[in-house]
Scaffold this motif. Structure first.
Motif, PDB file in Angstrom:
ATOM      1  N   ILE A  39       0.857  -1.195   0.000  1.00 55.88           N
ATOM      2  CA  ILE A  39       0.000   0.000   0.000  1.00 55.88           C
ATOM      3  C   ILE A  39       0.891   1.243   0.000  1.00 55.88           C
ATOM      4  CG2 ILE A  39      -1.771   1.283   1.263  1.00 55.88           C
ATOM      5  CD1 ILE A  39      -2.631  -1.424   2.512  1.00 55.88           C
ATOM      6  N   PRO A  40       0.887   2.020  -1.096  1.00 54.03           N
ATOM      7  CA  PRO A  40       1.674   3.263  -1.097  1.00 54.03           C
ATOM      8  C   PRO A  40       0.974   4.329  -0.258  1.00 54.03           C
ATOM      9  CG  PRO A  40       0.490   3.028  -3.174  1.00 54.03           C
ATOM     10  CD  PRO A  40       0.176   1.803  -2.365  1.00 54.03           C
ATOM     11  N   TYR A  41       1.762   5.161   0.406  1.00 47.44           N
ATOM     12  CA  TYR A  41       1.147   6.260   1.175  1.00 47.44           C
ATOM     13  C   TYR A  41       1.882   7.568   0.912  1.00 47.44           C
ATOM     14  CZ  TYR A  41       4.870   5.869   4.731  1.00 47.44           C
ATOM     15  OH  TYR A  41       6.076   5.849   5.384  1.00 47.44           O
ATOM     16  N   ARG A  42       1.072   8.632   0.865  1.00 50.42           N
ATOM     17  CA  ARG A  42       1.579   9.991   0.668  1.00 50.42           C
ATOM     18  C   ARG A  42       1.241  10.808   1.900  1.00 50.42           C
ATOM     19  NH1 ARG A  42      -2.077   8.677  -2.586  1.00 50.42           N
ATOM     20  NH2 ARG A  42      -1.546   7.615  -4.515  1.00 50.42           N
ATOM     21  N   VAL A  43       2.061  11.820   2.140  1.00 51.18           N
ATOM     22  CA  VAL A  43       1.897  12.585   3.373  1.00 51.18           C
ATOM     23  C   VAL A  43       1.861  14.077   3.082  1.00 51.18           C
ATOM     24  CG1 VAL A  43       2.864  13.050   5.661  1.00 51.18           C
ATOM     25  CG2 VAL A  43       3.138  10.787   4.648  1.00 51.18           C
ATOM     26  N   ASN A  44       0.940  14.769   3.738  1.00 50.56           N
ATOM     27  CA  ASN A  44       0.870  16.223   3.706  1.00 50.56           C
ATOM     28  C   ASN A  44       1.006  16.726   5.139  1.00 50.56           C
ATOM     29  OD1 ASN A  44       0.263  18.905   3.492  1.00 50.56           O
ATOM     30  ND2 ASN A  44      -1.723  18.626   2.464  1.00 50.56           N
ATOM     31  N   LEU A  45       2.236  17.046   5.530  1.00 50.88           N
ATOM     32  CA  LEU A  45       2.468  17.498   6.909  1.00 50.88           C
ATOM     33  C   LEU A  45       1.939  18.909   7.139  1.00 50.88           C
ATOM     34  CD1 LEU A  45       6.077  16.212   7.730  1.00 50.88           C
ATOM     35  CD2 LEU A  45       3.946  15.462   8.791  1.00 50.88           C
ATOM     36  N   ALA A  46       1.714  19.653   6.067  1.00 50.49           N
ATOM     37  CA  ALA A  46       1.106  20.993   6.151  1.00 50.49           C
ATOM     38  C   ALA A  46       1.814  21.895   7.155  1.00 50.49           C
ATOM     39  CB  ALA A  46      -0.384  20.864   6.483  1.00 50.49           C
ATOM     40  N   GLY A  47       3.132  21.812   7.151  1.00 48.47           N
ATOM     41  CA  GLY A  47       3.891  22.715   8.011  1.00 48.47           C
ATOM     42  C   GLY A  47       4.001  22.278   9.456  1.00 48.47           C
ATOM     43  N   GLY A  92      -3.947   4.045  -3.125  1.00 50.58           N
ATOM     44  CA  GLY A  92      -3.131   4.151  -1.926  1.00 50.58           C
ATOM     45  C   GLY A  92      -3.736   5.060  -0.876  1.00 50.58           C
ATOM     46  N   LEU A  93      -2.907   5.391   0.080  1.00 45.93           N
ATOM     47  CA  LEU A  93      -3.346   6.091   1.283  1.00 45.93           C
ATOM     48  C   LEU A  93      -2.775   7.504   1.302  1.00 45.93           C
ATOM     49  CD1 LEU A  93      -4.489   5.829   4.266  1.00 45.93           C
ATOM     50  CD2 LEU A  93      -2.256   4.880   4.859  1.00 45.93           C
ATOM     51  N   THR A  94      -3.607   8.479   1.632  1.00 51.60           N
ATOM     52  CA  THR A  94      -3.151   9.861   1.812  1.00 51.60           C
ATOM     53  C   THR A  94      -3.391  10.265   3.261  1.00 51.60           C
ATOM     54  OG1 THR A  94      -3.681  10.425  -0.483  1.00 51.60           O
ATOM     55  CG2 THR A  94      -3.423  12.255   1.065  1.00 51.60           C
ATOM     56  N   VAL A  95      -2.341  10.727   3.909  1.00 47.03           N
ATOM     57  CA  VAL A  95      -2.451  11.185   5.299  1.00 47.03           C
ATOM     58  C   VAL A  95      -2.063  12.656   5.350  1.00 47.03           C
ATOM     59  CG1 VAL A  95      -1.703  10.860   7.691  1.00 47.03           C
ATOM     60  CG2 VAL A  95      -1.846   8.880   6.141  1.00 47.03           C
ATOM     61  N   ALA A  96      -2.959  13.487   5.861  1.00 45.30           N
ATOM     62  CA  ALA A  96      -2.721  14.936   5.880  1.00 45.30           C
ATOM     63  C   ALA A  96      -3.041  15.520   7.242  1.00 45.30           C
ATOM     64  CB  ALA A  96      -3.576  15.616   4.812  1.00 45.30           C
ATOM     65  N   TRP A  97      -2.392  16.647   7.508  1.00 47.24           N
ATOM     66  CA  TRP A  97      -2.754  17.483   8.653  1.00 47.24           C
ATOM     67  C   TRP A  97      -3.439  18.724   8.086  1.00 47.24           C
ATOM     68  CZ3 TRP A  97       0.615  13.672   9.217  1.00 47.24           C
ATOM     69  CH2 TRP A  97       0.790  13.084  10.477  1.00 47.24           C
ATOM     70  N   ALA A  98      -4.464  19.197   8.747  1.00 46.28           N
ATOM     71  CA  ALA A  98      -5.209  20.339   8.217  1.00 46.28           C
ATOM     72  C   ALA A  98      -5.959  21.025   9.352  1.00 46.28           C
ATOM     73  CB  ALA A  98      -6.192  19.876   7.140  1.00 46.28           C
ATOM     74  N   THR A  99      -6.490  22.189   9.039  1.00 43.37           N
ATOM     75  CA  THR A  99      -7.304  22.920  10.004  1.00 43.37           C
ATOM     76  C   THR A  99      -8.784  22.782   9.652  1.00 43.37           C
ATOM     77  OG1 THR A  99      -7.241  24.920   8.677  1.00 43.37           O
ATOM     78  CG2 THR A  99      -5.496  24.651  10.323  1.00 43.37           C
ATOM     79  N   GLN A 100      -9.613  23.215  10.572  1.00 36.46           N
ATOM     80  CA  GLN A 100     -11.057  23.174  10.328  1.00 36.46           C
ATOM     81  C   GLN A 100     -11.442  24.068   9.144  1.00 36.46           C
ATOM     82  OE1 GLN A 100     -13.437  24.553  13.605  1.00 36.46           O
ATOM     83  NE2 GLN A 100     -15.326  24.376  12.424  1.00 36.46           N
ATOM     84  N   ARG A 101     -10.658  25.108   8.893  1.00 33.54           N
ATOM     85  CA  ARG A 101     -10.961  25.989   7.763  1.00 33.54           C
ATOM     86  C   ARG A 101     -10.918  25.198   6.453  1.00 33.54           C
ATOM     87  NH1 ARG A 101      -8.236  29.194   4.345  1.00 33.54           N
ATOM     88  NH2 ARG A 101      -6.225  28.573   5.195  1.00 33.54           N
ATOM     89  N   ASP A 137      -9.445   0.839  -3.016  1.00 33.94           N
ATOM     90  CA  ASP A 137      -8.481   1.422  -3.964  1.00 33.94           C
ATOM     91  C   ASP A 137      -7.712   2.565  -3.314  1.00 33.94           C
ATOM     92  OD1 ASP A 137      -7.416   2.055  -6.696  1.00 33.94           O
ATOM     93  OD2 ASP A 137      -8.493   3.916  -6.285  1.00 33.94           O
ATOM     94  N   SER A 138      -8.411   3.377  -2.552  1.00 34.34           N
ATOM     95  CA  SER A 138      -7.824   4.571  -1.945  1.00 34.34           C
ATOM     96  C   SER A 138      -8.415   4.771  -0.551  1.00 34.34           C
ATOM     97  CB  SER A 138      -8.153   5.819  -2.773  1.00 34.34           C
ATOM     98  OG  SER A 138      -7.831   5.639  -4.122  1.00 34.34           O
ATOM     99  N   ALA A 139      -7.662   5.477   0.279  1.00 36.26           N
ATOM    100  CA  ALA A 139      -8.180   5.836   1.596  1.00 36.26           C
ATOM    101  C   ALA A 139      -7.496   7.112   2.056  1.00 36.26           C
ATOM    102  CB  ALA A 139      -7.949   4.713   2.612  1.00 36.26           C
ATOM    103  N   GLY A 140      -8.137   7.793   2.972  1.00 33.03           N
ATOM    104  CA  GLY A 140      -7.572   9.042   3.469  1.00 33.03           C
ATOM    105  C   GLY A 140      -7.692   9.155   4.975  1.00 33.03           C
ATOM    106  N   VAL A 141      -6.733   9.880   5.530  1.00 39.63           N
ATOM    107  CA  VAL A 141      -6.743  10.218   6.947  1.00 39.63           C
ATOM    108  C   VAL A 141      -6.401  11.694   7.051  1.00 39.63           C
ATOM    109  CG1 VAL A 141      -5.465   9.956   9.118  1.00 39.63           C
ATOM    110  CG2 VAL A 141      -6.130   7.923   7.810  1.00 39.63           C
ATOM    111  N   VAL A 142      -7.157  12.423   7.848  1.00 36.12           N
ATOM    112  CA  VAL A 142      -6.794  13.819   8.103  1.00 36.12           C
ATOM    113  C   VAL A 142      -6.820  14.063   9.616  1.00 36.12           C
ATOM    114  CG1 VAL A 142      -9.142  14.766   7.776  1.00 36.12           C
ATOM    115  CG2 VAL A 142      -7.142  16.225   7.443  1.00 36.12           C
ATOM    116  N   ILE A 143      -5.775  14.748  10.072  1.00 38.05           N
ATOM    117  CA  ILE A 143      -5.600  15.034  11.494  1.00 38.05           C
ATOM    118  C   ILE A 143      -5.682  16.547  11.696  1.00 38.05           C
ATOM    119  CG2 ILE A 143      -3.996  14.874  13.454  1.00 38.05           C
ATOM    120  CD1 ILE A 143      -4.989  12.134  12.433  1.00 38.05           C
TER     121      ILE A 143
END
Ligand SMILES: [Zn+2]
Length: 223
Positions: A53-61, A110-119, A148-154
């Protein structure tokens, strides 16, 4: 499907809140391995048991430490499932982002994991600090549905420790949302990270029900 995790304790004050839960003493019961559930019992999907399972990351700073915790969480999920997770680099994608439904805006496969704000992700409102799940499309292979794909947002504003300690932690939250991304639903046992909420009972490792469920949804040894 999308699940949310609520932060149930009063972190800001450093005090744990008295929780308005009917089963507040449930942590005292013996954990049952039958405590795990599928995210959607009527639609029993899982990842292709024969593929990494490939995963990509968006640390968003956010601090690089978050990536280390994510990798530790993925190592635990890999251990429990038999899957291999391969790092596919960074992305600007944000699962569940504003103005778009579910996971359609992140790269497919694959999997996308990101950090984000409520905005950016309105569903990260109030005490909701994380979202995770598979979708939006599934493949039909050999009589079974495959993710096929999945996402996580923190929620990047959530006050969660990155230390591997009991109580509300980034590790526990990531394990929970990754569990959804693997196809797990909520557990009724507070010994499991798939319990529907972070609190003083939360652990920075998988519980027995989590492991039983992840084994069921895991990679095949016959590939
Ligand atoms: Zn959940």
């Amino acid at each position: 499907m999308m699940h949310r995790v609520r932060l149930l304790s009063a972190l800001a004050s450093g005090l744990l809140a008295v929780l308005p839960l009917a089963s507040a003493h449930a942590a005292d019961t013996v954990p049952r391995t039958a405590s795990w559930t599928r995210e959607d019992p009527s639609f029993p999907y899982r990842w292709d048991p024969c593929q990494p399972i490939p995963y990509r990351v968006n640390l968003a700073g956010t601090p690089h430490r978050n990536l280390k915790v994510l990798k530790a969480a993925l190592a635990d999920i890999a251990d429990a499932t038999g899957f291999t997770f391969t790092y596919a680099g960074t992305t600007h994608g944000v699962p569940y982002a504003k103005g778009r439904s579910g996971l359609r805006q992140v790269p497919s496969g694959g999997l996308t994991v990101a950090w984000a704000t409520q905005r950016k992700v309105p569903a990260l409102a109030g005490s909701v600090v994380g979202l995770g799940g598979p979708g939006p499309s599934y493949r039909r292979v050999d009589g079974e549905w495959q993710i096929d794909s999945a996402g996580v947002v923190i929620d990047k504003t959530a006050r969660l420790t990155t230390a591997m300690v009991d109580g509300p932690s980034l590790m526990s939250l990531l394990l929970h949302e990754l569990g959804h991304a693997m196809g797990l639903g909520h557990s009724r046992s507070k010994a499991d990270v798939m319990y529907a909420g972070l609190g003083r009972w939360s652990r920075p490792h998988l519980g027995p029900g989590d492991r039983a469920g992840l084994r069921e949804l895991g990679a095949s040894t016959h590939c």
